[in-house]
Design an enzyme around this catalytic site. Structure first.
Site, PDB file in Angstrom:
ATOM      1  N   ALA A   1      45.709   1.652  23.200  1.00  9.05           N
ATOM      2  CA  ALA A   1      46.580   0.757  22.449  1.00  9.05           C
ATOM      3  C   ALA A   1      47.071   1.446  21.176  1.00  9.05           C
ATOM      4  CB  ALA A   1      45.835  -0.522  22.114  1.00  9.05           C
TER       5      ALA A   1
ATOM      6  N   TYR B   1      47.345   4.674  20.717  1.00  9.58           N
ATOM      7  CA  TYR B   1      48.262   5.728  21.145  1.00  9.58           C
ATOM      8  C   TYR B   1      49.632   5.118  21.453  1.00  9.58           C
ATOM      9  CZ  TYR B   1      50.247   9.463  23.952  1.00  9.58           C
ATOM     10  OH  TYR B   1      51.073  10.426  24.443  1.00  9.58           O
TER      11      TYR B   1
ATOM     12  N   LYS C   1      48.291  -3.066  37.721  1.00 10.75           N
ATOM     13  CA  LYS C   1      48.460  -1.696  37.264  1.00 10.75           C
ATOM     14  C   LYS C   1      47.074  -1.097  37.119  1.00 10.75           C
ATOM     15  CE  LYS C   1      51.210   0.993  34.005  1.00 10.75           C
ATOM     16  NZ  LYS C   1      50.200   1.897  33.469  1.00 10.75           N
TER      17      LYS C   1
HETATM   18  S1  IVH Z   1      54.650   2.483  40.129  1.00  9.48           S
HETATM   19  C1  IVH Z   1      58.395   4.034  39.067  1.00  9.48           C
HETATM   20  N1  IVH Z   1      52.636   0.862  40.542  1.00  9.48           N
HETATM   21  O1  IVH Z   1      51.108   3.624  36.055  1.00  9.48           O
HETATM   22  C2  IVH Z   1      57.171   3.807  39.807  1.00  9.48           C
HETATM   23  N2  IVH Z   1      52.348   2.656  39.011  1.00  9.48           N
HETATM   24  O2  IVH Z   1      52.917   3.981  33.793  1.00  9.48           O
HETATM   25  C3  IVH Z   1      56.043   4.624  39.316  1.00  9.48           C
HETATM   26  N3  IVH Z   1      50.113   2.793  38.049  1.00  9.48           N
HETATM   27  O3  IVH Z   1      52.114   6.905  36.765  1.00  9.48           O
HETATM   28  C4  IVH Z   1      54.801   3.953  39.175  1.00  9.48           C
HETATM   29  N4  IVH Z   1      49.263   1.069  39.122  1.00  9.48           N
HETATM   30  O4  IVH Z   1      49.753   6.168  37.469  1.00  9.48           O
HETATM   31  C5  IVH Z   1      53.088   1.943  39.867  1.00  9.48           C
HETATM   32  N5  IVH Z   1      50.924  -0.624  41.025  1.00  9.48           N
HETATM   33  C6  IVH Z   1      51.369   0.456  40.373  1.00  9.48           C
HETATM   34  C7  IVH Z   1      50.552   1.189  39.496  1.00  9.48           C
HETATM   35  C8  IVH Z   1      51.085   2.279  38.821  1.00  9.48           C
HETATM   36  C9  IVH Z   1      49.033   2.038  38.258  1.00  9.48           C
HETATM   37  C10 IVH Z   1      50.207   3.915  37.106  1.00  9.48           C
HETATM   38  C11 IVH Z   1      50.717   5.181  37.716  1.00  9.48           C
HETATM   39  C12 IVH Z   1      51.966   5.527  36.970  1.00  9.48           C
HETATM   40  C13 IVH Z   1      51.769   4.811  35.691  1.00  9.48           C
HETATM   41  C14 IVH Z   1      53.093   4.505  35.066  1.00  9.48           C
END
Ligand code: IVH
Length: 697
Positions: free
Chosen positions: A36, A38, A117
């Site tokens: 947070a 960062y 996420k």
């Molecule tokens: S989609 C444009 N879906 O979040 C699509 N990313 O901040 C690219 N991540 O590098 C990412 N859960 O490491 C996507 N359900 C999810 C995700 C996810 C974790 C991470 C991933 C990505 C980062 C982006």
């Protein structure tokens, strides 16, 4: 208009800080600030650069995502860049994002998919003709590291795809997703490392660093040059997108892509859902936020994607962030602050728990001033001192805890934390026994212990005495009205009526609450007594099995060991409790006061409803999840009769590993033979708790 010099200086300072934190995070896997903090620095820098574009330089951290690959792995170029996500923090920001997308598409409505996420690291996994051929980290989005051998060790990643009938595999399929670790696995891993460190210390070797959080544990484990180490780590994978797709027509919708991967046995982010409006999307975000603390893995937000992939090109990418997706970020659960002092609180077992007194910080909507340090071992593990800057974590309703010390902020004025030799409340000796992590006040009548015991006794899930909370317990103990637990039922009401704040109504309510508590079921009373290792579950099993407290008092170690989930520690704790004359006396006083101490229903408590009631069953072979006697006991609790030989009257034979002749006999007689999985299922359906691991779908 020239840029004010203090702005120029701040931008420079922010870049330096971010550069350092980036290095710690991406290269060393040992961050010194919370995510947070960062994020806040990045946000501030982005804002200043937007306001003064002349300050943007190609080397600004806003101009690149991620960090260069660590040396040792072969670099891999991604055929399609691995993008990152823009963030939204509020409902309004989410609506803005969705409205802009719809405006660009000239659409009045749109379907979206939400997914958790997952907090790990992004990887790309390539299958050619259904065979796993390459795994790579995201790196800077264009170029990552070749971790083919390491990803191969993750057991949930299929090395070959077997398409179900009617499903065509693309010749080349790139699966993108997260490598991560469950919180429980991460904690276990750190415990193992701590144990190894004890041995290393004995051998004069340097200790191995512990991991700060599951994400670092996952990253550190994946990026091992020796993939045998990776193989020993509890890594998991969850797919969230497809990349390169050659040879067949790719799915039109994102949810179809995830469905497709799932069909192939590839683990996919759990509970992804299609929504037909932004309202629904926001509700889903709030639901995930509520679930957050109870998830087996760490999630820092919800990813929202446009479902229709055919519009992605049209929407395009800004910088590295596609317009067709965004992330709703949960409020921070971690912040940094300073430890001002340490207080030792005395619990109902006499255990002294160090509590850090903090410079107040707001975390996720609450002001945090205290955080637990657990015990002396934890203080040593963290290497924490008074005056240190520390990372504090608060998740759900759990007591906030300190997860890391920021050594870089030390100035030499920090003071060591020394455990007290005497109980801070009653002054009796506070001793730490050999092999134990905790220190205990030796005085069983210590007022702090009594106050905590009363609070527990009266708590909602125990005897549920409304009106007898922390404050009243303290007052009654301080006035000598309660000197031991049963005194709750012998209170001097005439004196209480004279106390300030105790009007007729309040006294009457409290009296009634105490009176009603006498009728609580035995399981609650057992739990309320605060016997070590007897939580709600074990209390329930004891009550069901023995029906009365007299029987429990007489129970032998051997008898207790047959109960489901009861090991030597639990069994011994119960025997010790009831051997103690003081405890027997206490129970007699409860009895004299009229507290109910038996189920009164006798044997029929066991005949409940469920698939095993009245069944005659036989066990053979070794079970994985419990001992034979635990299985027998669980089956009896579920209403079954367990016999030792198979006959025509046998309803089921449960067979574990290496079953004996009973197995053949059952086959001859045509008695249904069920495996351990089925046994667990039937027990669960019978309402018998069997501890089991929660895993991602
Ligand atoms: S989609 C444009 N879906 O979040 C699509 N990313 O901040 C690219 N991540 O590098 C990412 N859960 O490491 C996507 N359900 C999810 C995700 C996810 C974790 C991470 C991933 C990505 C980062 C982006």
């Amino acid at each position: 208009m020239p840029v004010p010099p203090e702005i120029v200086a701040r931008v420079e300072e922010l870049r330096k800080l971010i550069h350092r934190y980036n290095y710690e995070y991406y290269v060393l896997d040992q961050p010194s600030v919370s995510d947070a903090e960062y994020d806040a620095l990045m946000q501030e820098l982005r804002q200043l650069e937007a306001q003064y574009p002349e300050l943007i330089t190609p080397d600004s951290p806003t101009q690149r995502v991620g960090a260069p690959p660590a040396t040792g792995f072969q670099p891999v170029r991604h055929a399609l860049p691995m993008l990152s996500l823009s963030n939204v923090f509020t409902e309004a920001e989410l609506r803005n994002w969705a409205e802009r997308v719809m405006r660009l598409l000239k659409a009045s409505n749109l379907d979206f998919v939400t997914e958790p996420k997952v907090d790990g690291l992004a990887v790309s996994i390539i299958y050619e003709n259904g065979v796993y051929t390459r795994g790579a980290t995201r790196g800077d989005g264009f170029e990552g590291e070749d971790v083919t051998a390491n990803i191969r060790t993750i057991k949930s990643v299929p090395l070959r795809l077997y398409p179900p009938p009617g499903v065509m595999l693309p010749r080349v399929l790139e699966v993108r997703g997260e490598v991560y670790m469950n919180v429980a696995d991460f904690e276990r891993l750190n415990e193992e490392i701590a144990k190894q460190n004890e041995q290393r210390a004995a051998a004069g070797q340097r200790p191995l660093p512990l991991f700060a959080n599951p994400r670092n544990a996952a990253a550190g484990s994946l990026r091992q040059l020796d993939s045998r180490i990776t193989a020993s780590r509890p890594l998991r994978f969850a797919a969230w997108d497809i990349g390169v797709w050659e040879g067949t027509e790719p799915p039109r919708y994102h949810h179809e892509a995830l469905d497709f991967l799932r069909q192939l046995g590839i683990p996919v982010v759990p509970d992804y859902t299609v929504h037909h409006s932004v309202d629904e999307v926001w509700q889903a975000c709030m639901r995930w936020q509520e679930r957050r603390a109870s998830l087996p893995f760490e999630a820092d937000g919800v990813v929202i994607k446009v479902d229709d992939r055919t519009v992605y090109d049209q929407l395009g990418v800004v910088g590295r962030e596609p317009r067709w997706a965004t992330a709703y970020k949960f409020p921070a659960i971690e912040k940094t602050t300073v430890i001002r002092g340490v207080e030792w609180s005395v619990g109902r077992t006499g255990k002294l728990t160090p509590v850090a007194l903090l410079e107040p910080v707001e975390i996720g909507g609450a002001v945090i001033e205290r955080a637990t340090l657990h015990n002396e071992d934890e203080i040593a593990r963290l290497g924490v001192m008074i005056g240190d800057a520390v990372v504090v974590q608060r998740r759900g309703d759990v007591i906030p805890k300190i997860t890391a010390v920021i050594l870089a902020r030390r100035d030499g004025d920090e003071q060591p934390i020394t455990p007290p030799e005497h109980c801070p409340v009653c002054g009796a000796q506070a001793v730490r026994l050999e092999g134990e992590a905790d220190r205990y006040c030796v005085n069983p009548n210590c007022p702090a212990r009594l106050k905590a015991s009363i609070q527990h006794f009266a708590s909602r899930n125990a005897m549920d005495i409304e009106g007898l909370g922390e404050k009243v317990a303290e007052l009654f103990v301080d006035l000598g009205l309660i000197q031991s637990l049963p005194d709750i039922y012998y209170l001097d009401w005439n004196r209480i009526r004279q106390l300030e704040g105790f009007g007729a109504k309040r006294v009457e309510n409290l009296q009634r609450a105490i009176e009603r508590s006498k009728e609580r079921p035995l399981a609650r009373f057992l739990y309320a007594l605060g016997i070590r290792h007897v939580g709600e579950r074990n209390a329930r099993i004891l009550a069901e099995q023995f029906v009365s407290i007299d029987r429990i008092e007489r129970a032998t170690l051997e008898e207790l060991l047959t109960l489901p989930g009861f090991g030597p520690t639990v069994a011994q704790a119960i025997v010790t409790f009831f051997q103690e004359p003081r405890n027997r006396e206490m129970i007699e006083r409860f009895r004299a006061a009229g507290v109910r101490m038996s189920e009164e229903r006798g044997e029929e408590t066991r005949t409940r409803q469920g698939p095993l009631v009245g069944k005659t069953v036989v066990l053979t072979g070794r079970l994985q999840s419990m001992t034979r006697s635990q299985a027998e006991e669980a089956l009896r609790l579920a209403g079954a009769t367990v016999t030792s030989s198979v006959s025509r009257n046998t309803d089921y034979v449960f067979a574990g590993e290496d079953p004996g002749s009973k197995y053949q006999r059952a086959q001859q007689l045509g008695v249904p033979i069920l495996d351990e999985e089925a046994l667990l299922q039937l027990l669960r359906e019978s309402g018998i708790d069997i501890p089991q691991e929660t895993a991602i779908s």
